[in-house]
Motif scaffolding. Structure first.
Motif, PDB file in Angstrom:
ATOM      1  N   GLY A  37      25.738  21.249 -24.816  1.00 41.67           N
ATOM      2  CA  GLY A  37      25.942  19.808 -24.898  1.00 41.67           C
ATOM      3  C   GLY A  37      24.647  19.033 -25.014  1.00 41.67           C
ATOM      4  N   ALA A  38      23.534  19.722 -25.313  1.00 43.57           N
ATOM      5  CA  ALA A  38      22.234  19.046 -25.407  1.00 43.57           C
ATOM      6  C   ALA A  38      22.125  18.198 -26.673  1.00 43.57           C
ATOM      7  N   GLY A  39      22.993  18.492 -27.656  1.00 45.61           N
ATOM      8  CA  GLY A  39      22.932  17.728 -28.908  1.00 45.61           C
ATOM      9  C   GLY A  39      22.384  18.527 -30.078  1.00 45.61           C
ATOM     10  N   LYS A  40      22.301  19.852 -29.914  1.00 49.96           N
ATOM     11  CA  LYS A  40      21.723  20.695 -30.977  1.00 49.96           C
ATOM     12  C   LYS A  40      22.559  20.639 -32.255  1.00 49.96           C
ATOM     13  N   SER A  41      23.857  20.928 -32.105  1.00 57.10           N
ATOM     14  CA  SER A  41      24.717  20.907 -33.303  1.00 57.10           C
ATOM     15  C   SER A  41      24.784  19.512 -33.901  1.00 57.10           C
ATOM     16  N   THR A  42      24.723  18.510 -33.031  1.00 56.99           N
ATOM     17  CA  THR A  42      24.751  17.139 -33.531  1.00 56.99           C
ATOM     18  C   THR A  42      23.550  16.874 -34.438  1.00 56.99           C
ATOM     19  N   VAL A  43      22.393  17.426 -34.084  1.00 56.17           N
ATOM     20  CA  VAL A  43      21.210  17.271 -34.937  1.00 56.17           C
ATOM     21  C   VAL A  43      21.513  17.791 -36.346  1.00 56.17           C
ATOM     22  N   TYR A  44      22.174  18.962 -36.430  1.00 53.49           N
ATOM     23  CA  TYR A  44      22.556  19.502 -37.750  1.00 53.49           C
ATOM     24  C   TYR A  44      23.503  18.552 -38.480  1.00 53.49           C
ATOM     25  N   ASN A  45      24.468  18.031 -37.721  1.00 54.06           N
ATOM     26  CA  ASN A  45      25.433  17.129 -38.361  1.00 54.06           C
ATOM     27  C   ASN A  45      24.762  15.857 -38.877  1.00 54.06           C
ATOM     28  N   LEU A  46      23.675  15.459 -38.224  1.00 53.17           N
ATOM     29  CA  LEU A  46      22.939  14.284 -38.703  1.00 53.17           C
ATOM     30  C   LEU A  46      22.133  14.632 -39.947  1.00 53.17           C
ATOM     31  N   ILE A  47      21.436  15.777 -39.901  1.00 51.63           N
ATOM     32  CA  ILE A  47      20.619  16.171 -41.056  1.00 51.63           C
ATOM     33  C   ILE A  47      21.495  16.359 -42.294  1.00 51.63           C
ATOM     34  N   THR A  48      22.683  16.965 -42.099  1.00 50.98           N
ATOM     35  CA  THR A  48      23.523  17.269 -43.268  1.00 50.98           C
ATOM     36  C   THR A  48      24.476  16.126 -43.628  1.00 50.98           C
ATOM     37  N   GLY A  49      24.302  14.978 -42.992  1.00 52.20           N
ATOM     38  CA  GLY A  49      25.070  13.808 -43.402  1.00 52.20           C
ATOM     39  C   GLY A  49      26.507  13.780 -42.937  1.00 52.20           C
ATOM     40  N   PHE A  59      13.601  14.327 -46.520  1.00 51.01           N
ATOM     41  CA  PHE A  59      13.541  15.696 -47.031  1.00 51.01           C
ATOM     42  C   PHE A  59      12.689  15.688 -48.283  1.00 51.01           C
ATOM     43  N   GLU A  60      11.612  16.447 -48.268  1.00 50.69           N
ATOM     44  CA  GLU A  60      10.657  16.498 -49.379  1.00 50.69           C
ATOM     45  C   GLU A  60      10.255  15.101 -49.835  1.00 50.69           C
ATOM     46  N   GLY A  61      10.005  14.227 -48.863  1.00 56.53           N
ATOM     47  CA  GLY A  61       9.535  12.888 -49.181  1.00 56.53           C
ATOM     48  C   GLY A  61      10.615  11.877 -49.501  1.00 56.53           C
ATOM     49  N   HIS A  62      11.895  12.358 -49.711  1.00 57.95           N
ATOM     50  CA  HIS A  62      12.967  11.406 -50.003  1.00 57.95           C
ATOM     51  C   HIS A  62      13.695  11.024 -48.723  1.00 57.95           C
ATOM     52  N   ASP A  63      14.082   9.777 -48.639  1.00 57.04           N
ATOM     53  CA  ASP A  63      14.891   9.322 -47.517  1.00 57.04           C
ATOM     54  C   ASP A  63      16.333   9.790 -47.737  1.00 57.04           C
ATOM     55  N   ILE A  64      16.831  10.626 -46.852  1.00 56.44           N
ATOM     56  CA  ILE A  64      18.216  11.089 -47.020  1.00 56.44           C
ATOM     57  C   ILE A  64      19.120  10.534 -45.935  1.00 56.44           C
ATOM     58  N   THR A  65      18.625   9.590 -45.137  1.00 57.91           N
ATOM     59  CA  THR A  65      19.450   9.004 -44.089  1.00 57.91           C
ATOM     60  C   THR A  65      20.687   8.369 -44.708  1.00 57.91           C
ATOM     61  N   GLY A  66      21.854   8.729 -44.206  1.00 59.43           N
ATOM     62  CA  GLY A  66      23.078   8.099 -44.678  1.00 59.43           C
ATOM     63  C   GLY A  66      23.633   8.669 -45.974  1.00 59.43           C
ATOM     64  N   ALA A  67      22.959   9.649 -46.567  1.00 58.23           N
ATOM     65  CA  ALA A  67      23.496  10.258 -47.791  1.00 58.23           C
ATOM     66  C   ALA A  67      24.711  11.122 -47.434  1.00 58.23           C
ATOM     67  N   PRO A  68      25.694  11.214 -48.351  1.00 53.67           N
ATOM     68  CA  PRO A  68      26.887  12.014 -48.044  1.00 53.67           C
ATOM     69  C   PRO A  68      26.567  13.525 -48.063  1.00 53.67           C
ATOM     70  N   PRO A  69      27.334  14.324 -47.290  1.00 49.00           N
ATOM     71  CA  PRO A  69      27.050  15.753 -47.127  1.00 49.00           C
ATOM     72  C   PRO A  69      26.884  16.514 -48.449  1.00 49.00           C
ATOM     73  N   HIS A  70      27.733  16.229 -49.440  1.00 47.89           N
ATOM     74  CA  HIS A  70      27.637  17.034 -50.671  1.00 47.89           C
ATOM     75  C   HIS A  70      26.336  16.751 -51.419  1.00 47.89           C
ATOM     76  N   LYS A  71      25.847  15.508 -51.315  1.00 46.74           N
ATOM     77  CA  LYS A  71      24.576  15.180 -51.988  1.00 46.74           C
ATOM     78  C   LYS A  71      23.427  15.905 -51.304  1.00 46.74           C
ATOM     79  N   ILE A  72      23.474  15.931 -49.971  1.00 50.03           N
ATOM     80  CA  ILE A  72      22.423  16.597 -49.211  1.00 50.03           C
ATOM     81  C   ILE A  72      22.424  18.090 -49.529  1.00 50.03           C
ATOM     82  N   ALA A  73      23.618  18.660 -49.652  1.00 47.93           N
ATOM     83  CA  ALA A  73      23.709  20.074 -50.004  1.00 47.93           C
ATOM     84  C   ALA A  73      23.064  20.321 -51.360  1.00 47.93           C
ATOM     85  N   ARG A  74      23.288  19.414 -52.296  1.00 45.09           N
ATOM     86  CA  ARG A  74      22.744  19.614 -53.642  1.00 45.09           C
ATOM     87  C   ARG A  74      21.243  19.406 -53.702  1.00 45.09           C
ATOM     88  N   LEU A  75      20.700  18.705 -52.693  1.00 41.28           N
ATOM     89  CA  LEU A  75      19.242  18.547 -52.651  1.00 41.28           C
ATOM     90  C   LEU A  75      18.586  19.830 -52.165  1.00 41.28           C
TER      91      LEU A  75
END
Ligand SMILES: Nc1ncnc2c1ncn2[C@@H]1O[C@H](COP(=O)(O)OP(=O)(O)OP(=O)(O)O)[C@@H](O)[C@H]1O
Ligand SMILES: [Mg+2]
Lengths: 241, 326
Positions: A37-49, A59-75
């Motif tokens: 319950g420390a928030g580890k999986s939540t960190v993944y859910n945030l990174i992957t949108g 990610f690689e200099g691009h702001d991916i905050t708020g991008a949808p999961p499928h776009k993040i996967a394609r990056l």
């Protein structure tokens, strides 16, 4: 290559991730550990949108905050889930093919899929239904589908949980191979400290969504606060003896 | 089911259908049943695509059919567009409605999608019957009479001479069912199944739920709208009674008989259901009772429909052959 800056996630009253910042370098293996319950999986859910959050994720200099999961996967950010997620109507080969077709590579390459199947040792079950696999099989299949997307970074959520010592050794070997041979950076969440100290270049310990300590795994595991909040005295003593 | 089996079944269906008028073409009543078989098979196939493959519990299929039918009738009767053009416009209009209905459904799961889509069905009847409906030319509760028959290349396809209309419908049926087959077997179909199986995993592998779910709404409502247009210009009149429970249940029976997600089972299910409905018509009020009992038996005994049954018979044979004997 992946940077989190002051990232916060609240679920109502609960602060699951609290003003967290860290950075993962290209080609490295980065570990995350912490109590349940420390928030580890939540960190993944945030990174992957999967969830929205406050703060900034790059990610690689691009702001991916708020991008949808499928776009993040394609990056080129790919992940596994703590609880196995599979496609029950598909075979092992088809499931891996989905990652290949829709991921960062964007097209279906049978040779690449074959390669993934052989790296993961899934040849004997390639035509089996994904639902028929055992727990380890399902976890490997998830890794396979994630790898088939041709990611630049792979996020593993407790890949060893539920495995015996032999299986853990094999999985560690596999993760090294993915990192070294395929050149994929890795973040791994794990409870087995030994696995993390052996495998990772950098280790982050979080508790209640807050960073406790981050840095060289040897140093982190001997940090008194980490021992007190997470590892416990027993761990420290067993390591000294 | 694999490509080859699906294509073989469909080729057989097309061949048999194309031959039937040579034997039955003289009986208008029978040709009428066959035309209805083709039209409903298209509607049922669309429903199978969105529900069986994409896993979206859309209960708006009859509503889309009725929207297409009314749109085509109104455009041709009130605005004097040729029926062929009207049918195409109706398809486009229904697709637009489908997208509008699909948007809120993207955020919803399972049963809630069924609720929202069925709500569209429920609101349609008062809308068509009321002042708004009369204002746009639905004819209120009387419905629309004297809808122009379809004319193409100087030939009039009227219900008085059903054989030409049958072949026209057959072409329409073949095109639509082939499109659905290709969609199912292309990467689109893979994306639909992936999203149905696990939306989170699918998204994490790069599949856009937004894009594919809206597309399936748009495509199925487009084709269903075309089918509605075809229907209205063939029958020549329309009423809101199409929205009654009867048709909705009949369509469900088609899928249940054919097997949900067992395309092209839906086509066979539609043929059987439409024919059975007509054959049982003399039984009057007992018809719904008999159909009801049939549904219960069917769902209990063959939950995967006809195709599922056939597959079971074949795979169990194959399994017996490959399984080692101890
Ligand atoms: N979708 C959600 N809605 C509400 N609360 C959530 C949600 N997801 C996680 N939480 C809460 O956030 C906190 C962190 O959860 P998280 O799953 O990230 O923990 P974890 O570190 O992965 O734990 P574990 O080691 O058990 O996997 C927990 O208290 C959890 O209950
Ligand atoms: Mg977790």
């Amino acid at each position: 290559m992946l940077k989190l800056k002051n990232v916060t996630k609240k679920f109502g009253e609960l602060i699951a991730v609290n003003n967290l910042s860290f950075q993962v370098e290209k080609g490295r293996i980065f570990g995350i550990a912490g109590p349940n319950g420390a928030g580890k999986s939540t960190v993944y859910n945030l990174i992957t949108g999967m969830y929205s959050c406050l703060g900034r994720i790059e990610f690689e200099g691009h702001d991916i905050t708020g991008a949808p999961p499928h776009k993040i996967a394609r990056l080129g950010i790919s992940r596994t889930f703590q609880i196995p997620h599979i496609f029950p109507s598909m075979s092992v080969e088809q499931s891996i093919g989905v990652g290949n077709r829709f991921g960062a590579g964007g097209r279906y390459e049978p040779g690449y899929v074959n390669n993934i199947i052989s790296i993961l040792n899934l040849e004997t079950v390639r035509h089996q239904g994904a639902g028929e696999l055992n727990l380890l099989g399902k976890k490997k299949l998830m890794m396979g589908a994630a790898l088939a997307t041709r990611p630049k970074i792979l996020l593993l959520d407790e890949p060893m949980a539920g495995s015996n010592t032999t299986e853990i050794m094999a999985l560690m070997e596999l993760i090294r191979k993915i990192n070294k041979d395929m050149g994929i950076s890795i973040i791994i969440i794990e409870h087995f400290m030994k696995v993390l100290t052996e495998l990772t270049d950098t280790l982050l310990i979080i508790e209640a969504g807050t960073e406790i300590c981050c840095g060289d795994p040897e140093k982190v595991t001997s940090n008194p606060i980490v021992i007190e909040t997470y590892l416990g005295e027993a761990y420290a003593q067993s390591n000294q003896s | 089911m694999n490509w080859k089996n699906m294509a073989a079944i469909m080729a057989a269906i097309y061949g048999i259908m194309a031959m039937l008028p040579f034997f039955l073409g003289k009986t208008n009543f029978v040709m009428h049943i066959l035309i209805m078989c083709l039209i409903w098979a298209v509607v049922a196939s669309c429903w199978d695509l969105i529900m069986g493959f994409a896993g979206i519990f859309s209960f708006g299929q009859v509503a889309f059919f009725v929207i297409g039918a009314y749109a085509s009738a109104i455009v041709s009767n009130t605005y004097h567009v040729s029926p062929a053009g009207a049918i195409l416009l109706a398809g486009g209009f229904t697709a637009a409605v489908g997208i509008l209905v699909g948007l809120p459904c993207l955020r919803l799961k399972g049963a809630y999608v069924a609720l929202v889509t069925f709500a569209v069905h429920m609101t349609l009847e008062p809308l068509l019957k009321g002042d708004f409906g009369r204002a746009i030319g639905t004819g209120g509760s009387r419905g629309i009479m004297a809808i122009a028959p379809l004319k193409l290349f100087g030939v009039t396809f009227s219900s008085a001479d059903p054989v030409p209309f049958f072949y026209l419908t057959l072409i329409f049926f073949i095109i639509c069912t082939l499109i659905i087959l290709f969609v199912i077997k292309s990467y689109w179909g893979t994306a639909f199944v992936a999203l149905k199986d696990s939306e989170n995993l699918a998204a994490s592998l790069g599949i856009s739920a937004f894009k594919y779910k809206l597309t399936v709404f748009a495509l199925t409502s487009f084709i269903t709208g075309l089918a509605g247009g075809f229907y209205c210009h063939y029958v020549g009149m329309l009423s809101h009674r199409l929205l009654g429970v009867d048709l909705f249940v009949t369509l469900m029976v088609m899928l249940a008989i054919g097997g949900i997600g067992h395309y092209p089972g839906a086509i066979i299910g539609a043929f059987i259901t439409v024919t059975l409905n007509e054959l049982l018509a003399p039984l009057g009020t007992y018809r719904p009772l008999i159909i009801g009992i049939l549904i219960i038996l069917l769902v209990l005994l063959f939950p995967d429909g006809i195709i599922g049954l056939v597959q079971k018979v074949f795979t169990s044979k194959a399994d017996k052959a490959t399984k080692p004997v101890y």
